[in-house]
Write an enzyme that holds these catalytic residues in place. Structure first.
Site, short mmCIF file in Angstrom:
data_model
loop_
_atom_site.label_atom_id
_atom_site.label_comp_id
_atom_site.label_asym_id
_atom_site.label_seq_id
_atom_site.Cartn_x
_atom_site.Cartn_y
_atom_site.Cartn_z
N MET A 38 0.92 -0.64 -0.07
CA MET A 38 -0.05 0.07 -0.28
C MET A 38 1.00 1.42 -0.06
SD MET A 38 -3.31 -1.04 2.08
CE MET A 38 -2.63 -0.75 3.87
N ALA A 40 4.03 4.22 1.29
CA ALA A 40 4.97 4.45 2.09
C ALA A 40 5.22 3.19 2.90
CB ALA A 40 3.74 4.41 3.88
N HIS A 45 9.13 -2.90 3.73
CA HIS A 45 8.77 -3.28 2.09
C HIS A 45 9.88 -4.55 1.23
CE1 HIS A 45 5.67 -1.43 3.12
NE2 HIS A 45 5.25 -2.22 2.97
N GLN A 72 -9.87 -2.58 2.65
CA GLN A 72 -10.02 -3.68 3.40
C GLN A 72 -9.72 -2.72 4.64
OE1 GLN A 72 -6.07 -3.97 1.55
NE2 GLN A 72 -5.34 -3.70 3.35
N ARG A 159 6.03 -11.19 7.34
CA ARG A 159 4.93 -11.97 8.25
C ARG A 159 4.24 -11.66 9.05
NH1 ARG A 159 6.62 -17.96 8.38
NH2 ARG A 159 5.94 -18.10 10.72
N LYS A 160 5.32 -10.34 9.57
CA LYS A 160 4.13 -8.93 10.42
C LYS A 160 3.11 -9.69 9.83
CE LYS A 160 3.62 -4.81 10.27
NZ LYS A 160 1.82 -4.65 10.83
N GLN A 164 -2.50 -12.75 7.27
CA GLN A 164 -3.26 -12.24 5.81
C GLN A 164 -2.35 -13.02 5.11
OE1 GLN A 164 -3.08 -7.40 4.70
NE2 GLN A 164 -0.77 -8.14 3.90
N VAL A 187 10.87 -7.64 9.70
CA VAL A 187 11.97 -7.04 9.52
C VAL A 187 11.38 -5.52 11.04
CG1 VAL A 187 13.60 -5.05 9.00
CG2 VAL A 187 12.57 -7.06 7.13
N SER A 197 4.07 0.70 8.74
CA SER A 197 3.94 2.19 7.67
C SER A 197 3.37 3.07 8.83
CB SER A 197 2.56 1.89 6.54
OG SER A 197 3.61 1.62 5.06
O1 PAF Z 1 -0.18 -5.73 3.56
C1 PAF Z 1 -0.43 -5.09 2.77
O2 PAF Z 1 0.15 -3.81 2.64
C2 PAF Z 1 -2.11 -4.60 2.63
O3 PAF Z 1 -3.02 -5.21 2.43
C3 PAF Z 1 -2.55 -5.77 0.90
C4 PAF Z 1 -1.63 -7.16 0.56
C5 PAF Z 1 -0.57 -4.91 -0.26
C6 PAF Z 1 -3.49 -5.47 0.17
O4 PAF Z 1 -3.85 -4.44 -0.32
#
Ligand code: PAF
Length: 300
Positions: A38, A40, A45, A72, A159-160, A164, A187, A197
């Site tokens: 998403m 930021a 990442h 979401q 894995r944080k 999900q 991390v 973020s």
């Molecule tokens: O983990 C995220 O940043 C979001 O939930 C994802 C997997 C990009 C879906 O919008």
């Protein structure tokens, strides 16, 4: 789309153009990896992107999506104020050799008439699903769309966001999607706080309090390493470690690491159990976890 490793990635907004770039790469025999985000972007990442490159090789295509996905977020959540900084994110992607950044608008991802949602039943119900009832359906839907557009051989997540990761792994398995879903270790900052973020929402005083989160997980891991198998005792250690440092707790739970069901108490030697927390410090909601019965390179 051959490019030097430090070149600025191509930025694509239209889903059709993104799909065409990924199709072309596959036609050329290149492996394609996707890192959904998403934006930021932080060092966590970038570690996912570096692993994506490692997996597809120098000739592969590493695609990163940057999309603050409206479906979401619940109505009272931080969708409007979630940080959006595409130019800086593209520059960060350039440092790890990303080839293409896909940055669609909400209207492009959810055009008029869009009405399909992907619902993963049991895995999405407990834990974050209790206080965020629409969250995982939004995640599962947008990730399905992203996988359909990209056609990657591998998709990489952190894995944080443990629940999900389980939801996405299950949807890929249940829908027979030809993609390997990979989860990489969290991390952490020097004091152990998991990179997120949302950490930027924390005031300096709140940031200092947040160190109690990894400390409490470490304390539970130490107890487990000493042989404690009572779920109550392990959970109690986390509650005690967080007391006085957090403003509210959504949950502190031990669950089966694969199915996210409640594990048998006491834990058996074969059980891999995820110890997961969601809480608020100030107005900021933070999550973290560790899997007991498994080495955790980020906390041990
Ligand atoms: O983990 C995220 O940043 C979001 O939930 C994802 C997997 C990009 C879906 O919008």
């Amino acid at each position: 789309m051959d490019r030097p490793t430090d070149a600025v990635p191509a930025v694509v907004h239209a889903p059709e153009a993104f799909r065409a770039a990924c199709d072309q790469a596959r036609t050329e025999g290149r492996r394609v990896a996707l890192v959904p985000t998403m934006g930021a972007l932080h060092v966590g990442h970038l570690a996912l992107m570096a692993e994506a490159r490692r997996r597809v090789g120098v000739g592969g295509l590493v695609a990163v999506s940057v999309f603050v996905n409206p479906t979401q977020f619940g109505p009272a959540e931080d969708f409007a104020r979630y940080p959006r900084e595409l130019d800086a994110d593209v520059a960060r992607c350039a440092t790890v050799g990303v080839d293409v950044v896909f940055a669609p608008s909400p209207r492009e991802m959810y055009p008029a008439g869009d009405q399909t949602r992907v619902h993963v039943a049991e895995l999405a119900a407990p834990m974050c699903g209790v206080t965020r009832p629409v969250h995982f359906e939004g995640v599962a839907t947008v990730v399905s769309k992203l996988l359909a557009l990209t056609g990657p051989c591998v998709a990489i997540f952190g894995r944080k966001d443990y629940q999900q990761l389980q939801v996405i792994s299950r949807l890929a398995r249940d829908l027979f999607l030809p993609v390997e879903v990979v989860g990489l270790p969290t991390v952490r900052e020097a004091d152990g706080l998991a990179l997120s973020s949302r950490n930027r929402y924390l005031s300096p005083a709140d940031r200092a309090r947040a160190a109690a989160i990894p400390a409490s997980l470490r304390a539970a891991r130490a107890l487990y390493a000493d042989g404690e198998r009572s779920t109550l005792a392990l959970l109690d250690t986390v509650w005690m470690g967080l007391a006085g440092s957090v403003d509210s707790v959504d949950y502190i739970e031990l669950r089966d690491a694969m199915e996210l069901t409640l594990p048998i108490n006491p834990l058996s030697e074969e059980t891999r159990a995820v110890l997961a927390v969601a809480l608020k410090i100030g107005h900021t909601r933070l999550i973290d976890n560790t899997v007991l019965g498994e080495v955790d390179v980020t906390l041990d």
